[in-house]
Scaffold this motif. Structure first.
Motif, mmCIF file in Angstrom:
data_model
loop_
_atom_site.group_PDB
_atom_site.id
_atom_site.type_symbol
_atom_site.label_atom_id
_atom_site.label_comp_id
_atom_site.label_asym_id
_atom_site.label_seq_id
_atom_site.Cartn_x
_atom_site.Cartn_y
_atom_site.Cartn_z
ATOM 1 N N SER A 104 0.836 -1.206 0.000
ATOM 2 C CA SER A 104 0.000 0.000 0.000
ATOM 3 C C SER A 104 0.865 1.248 0.000
ATOM 4 O O SER A 104 0.578 2.216 -0.713
ATOM 5 C CB SER A 104 -0.905 0.030 1.224
ATOM 6 N N ASP A 133 -5.907 -0.574 -4.628
ATOM 7 C CA ASP A 133 -5.303 -1.097 -3.397
ATOM 8 C C ASP A 133 -6.252 -2.085 -2.731
ATOM 9 O O ASP A 133 -7.164 -1.687 -2.010
ATOM 10 C CB ASP A 133 -4.958 0.050 -2.439
ATOM 11 N N GLU A 134 -6.017 -3.360 -2.958
ATOM 12 C CA GLU A 134 -6.834 -4.423 -2.354
ATOM 13 C C GLU A 134 -8.310 -4.077 -2.407
ATOM 14 O O GLU A 134 -9.018 -4.125 -1.395
ATOM 15 C CB GLU A 134 -6.406 -4.644 -0.911
HETATM 16 MG MG MG Z 1 -2.222 -2.560 2.223
#
Ligand code: MG
Ligand code: ATP
Lengths: 268, 252
Positions: free
Chosen positions: B53, B173-174
């Motif tokens: 991240s 991001d995820e």
């Molecule tokens: Mg992350």
């Protein structure tokens, strides 16, 4: 016995006890004396009886003073809140000292200080006379409380909101104005309404500094009517004042409860 | 004064050189080098806390790199003179927690930045928003508020919001990690469509199936460094490093 049956029996017994107490109270009381001492407003007309001065002077001034203290406190509080969130350390210190100092003092002490202490010590004539000094005191105290409410509101907006706006290319200013503040305002409206109610009740403390006839707020008017007018020597005027306060405060506290319920539902 | 540098199409979309990032004394990125080519889909995988991240957030400077260089379409985003808001408006970002604006309805979520950043007229912004809502399968939800949408719908609105800025690339991001399993597929399908249209994408994900099927390249990170990168079949099928093997044996 089933649990629910037992609970219902207990509740019934409690209701019965309540009714018995009410009836006993009714028969034990000396109603003519009570009526004489507690309720003798001298008619409902605005002229003549108590209601006239209570509403046209007391309620009017109470509302004006509350509005001034709330508006001023909001402004001071917003500035102090932004200072507390500032990246510049001295601003944070200043704001923290201000907030902690005035939240830690009794309002009465601040009022006496503003009305008598400072004017005598510094030969200072406050704008608007002694009422002005008292109102400045209320603004300072209200600002300290509101600063904390507003700061908490701004901080309660998740960081992801700012990040989302900035990642779309929005600048710091439009992010604050279009994304953060609208959400912060929603968060602070219920607690600020609560502070409005507290402030409205705190205007009664202005009683202590002694103001002119036309400048009296509701509590002072009521207090004066315990010694003059048609109900002198009774508690009537105080009960009237209490009723008038409740007429204003109860709808506001209900409004807060409703706003909070609505907010809880929306955040789910 | 020299003219502001213009985005270029003849260089990689993202170039990261010797990137280091500290949080206090904690070194989270320990010298990262890699490229994302134009129209390439790069999937970043790795264990929790490996810095995925942080790396992604450095690319649009939501995190400030401690040292190193990041070029986006040839523009050094750490140059103090850079028009950061301009660069960011060309990079779409999708977050794990959606981050839709809860006080605005879907249409306003999609038009706010178009109007304030791109200066588009209301009609134009609304038309572009409609097109992108349609694309993510949410035509007709214009007046809904985020709280009334499912997680999968919210995430697709977030994708449409990013797409409405006409970005040259997208960072994810995820973006399916917070979703119920049955809602993940819709979001992945939208991302797959985007990839097939030639969108440049950098995708941090735990969805190995997506990485293998859609990715042009897989980057495996661990402990703040890139341990291994290459074609998805190579990295996921025949990993060369022990750490990659250990990680894959846990998630596959
Ligand atoms: Mg992350
Ligand atoms: N704002 C921050 N302040 C301090 N430390 C941070 C911050 N953000 C991340 N970290 C630390 O940096 C390290 C890497 O975090 P990062 O979120 O980049 O990992 P990740 O690979 O994305 O993990 P995950 O799969 O759990 O999302 C972690 O040890 C984390 O605690």
């Amino acid at each position: 016995m089933k649990r629910t049956t037992k609970q219902r029996l207990v509740r019934l017994a409690l209701y019965a006890l309540f009714v018995v107490l009410l009836v006993a109270l009714y028969f034990a009381a000396d109603w003519p004396t009570i009526r004489q001492n507690f309720w003798n407003p001298g008619g409902v007309a605005l002229s003549g009886g108590n209601w006239g001065d209570m509403i046209t002077i007391g309620v009017k001034n109470t509302l004006i003073y509350t509005a001034i203290a709330f508006g001023g406190g909001l402004l001071v509080g917003l500035v102090a809140a932004l200072m507390r969130l500032s990246p510049v350390a001295p601003y944070r210190w200043l704001a923290t000292i201000y907030v902690e100092f005035f939240r830690g003092l009794p309002v009465l002490v601040v009022l006496l200080f503003m009305a008598f202490g400072i004017p005598i010590a510094f030969q200072w004539t406050p704008p608007g006379g002694i009422v002005g000094a008292g109102l400045i005191g209320l603004v300072i105290v209200a600002g300290a409380y509101m600063a904390e409410t507003i700061r908490a509101g701004i901080q309660a907006v998740p960081k992801g909101q700012t990040e989302a706006a900035r990642s779309l290319g929005m600048g710091a200013g439009s992010t604050t104005v279009r994304v953060v503040l609208p959400q912060a305002i929603r968060i602070v409206v219920p607690p600020l309404t609560n502070e409005f109610v507290l402030l409205l009740k705190d205007t009664s403390l202005l009683f202590i500094i002694g103001v002119q006839f036309d400048e009296r707020e509701l509590t002072t008017v009521a207090r004066d009517l315990t010694t003059t007018g048609p109900s002198a020597g009774t508690s009537t005027s105080l009960i009237q004042a209490a009723l008038l306060y409740l007429v204003i405060t109860i709808p506001l506290t209900q409004l807060v409860a409703w706003l909070e319920r609505r907010q809880r539902r929306a955040s789910r | 004064m020299t003219a502001a540098p213009q985005p270029r199409t003849d260089v990689p979309a993202i170039q990261v050189r010797a990137l280091h990032k500290y949080f206090g004394k904690n070194e989270v990125l320990k010298g990262i080098d890699f490229n994302v080519d134009q129209a390439e889909v790069v999937c970043v995988i790795g264990p929790s806390g490996s810095g995925k991240s942080t790396l992604l957030r450095c690319v649009n400077r939501l995190e400030e790199p401690t040292s190193g260089e990041i070029l986006v379409e040839g523009i050094d985003i750490c140059d103090p003179e850079v028009d950061l808001d301009g660069v960011r408006s060309r990079i779409g970002m999708v977050f794990q927690q959606f981050n839709l604006f809860p006080h605005l309805n879907v249409m306003k979520n999609l038009t706010l930045a178009q109007r304030t950043v791109k200066g588009r007229s209301k009609d134009e912004a609304v038309e572009i928003a409609r097109r992108n809502l349609d694309k993510v399968g949410l035509a007709g939800k214009e007046s809904a508020y985020p709280a009334h949408l499912s997680g999968g719908q919210q995430q697709r609105v977030a994708i449409a919001r990013a797409l409405s800025m006409d970005p040259d690339m997208m960072l994810f991001d995820e973006c399916t990690s917070a979703l119920d399993p049955e809602l993940v597929g819709d979001v992945l399908a939208v991302m797959k469509d985007l990839a097939s249209e030639g969108m440049t994408m950098m995708v941090v994900t735990h969805e190995m199936g997506f990485a293998r099927e859609v990715g042009n390249k897989v980057v495996f990170m661990d402990g703040g460094v890139v341990v291994e990168e290459g074609l998805p079949d190579a990295v996921l099928g025949e990993p060369q490093h022990e750490r990659t093997k250990a990680f894959l044996s846990k998630v596959l």
